[in-house]
Design a protein around this motif. Structure first.
Motif: not given
Length: 134
Positions: A126-134
């Motif tokens: 979460s957060g502006r322009y968040a990145v999730a990596i799997c």
């Protein structure tokens, strides 16, 4: 099957290195979800609080990294405020990497990776322009 609109395919070296570092080294070929190989099914699921996003990255059936810029997630998830989309492929690689990432245009992003219908990785941010990596 690609459910996203307006895909642009590009090589993404930085994400390749980051994603590959998170995926364990492949062992001998087997039907194990931890060591996918030729014929195994890999499904990537992406979530965001925005329908249109910055990018998503994943390994294709030939173990090549693919990036979509400005992908649109086509579906509303059952949880209020989320959009989602998925990509499913059948591996053609002896040592299939199964990793992905999404960068939202909003504030929340999540991803999941399934091999042969078994969840093998998930992440959220979460957060502006968040990145999730799997």
């Amino acid at each position: 099957m690609n459910l996203f609109t307006r895909p642009v395919i590009r090589v993404c070296i930085a994400v390749t290195a980051a994603t590959a570092a998170l995926v364990p080294a492949a062992a001998l070929a087997s039907a194990s979800p931890s060591d996918p190989t030729v014929g195994d099914t890999v499904r990537y699921v992406f979530y965001s609080d925005y329908q249109s996003n910055e990018s998503l990255t994943y390994f294709d059936a030939d173990n090549e990294i693919q990036t979509m810029e400005n992908p649109t997630l086509p579906s509303d998830a059952s949880e209020k405020g989320w959009h989602y989309g998925s990509l499913t492929l059948t591996s053609r690689s002896t040592y299939q990497l199964a990793g992905s990432s999404i960068q939202t245009s909003g504030y929340r992003a999540a991803c999941r990776v399934y091999v042969n219908d078994t969840l093998v990785a998930s992440d959220s941010a979460s957060g502006r322009y968040a990145v999730a990596i799997c």
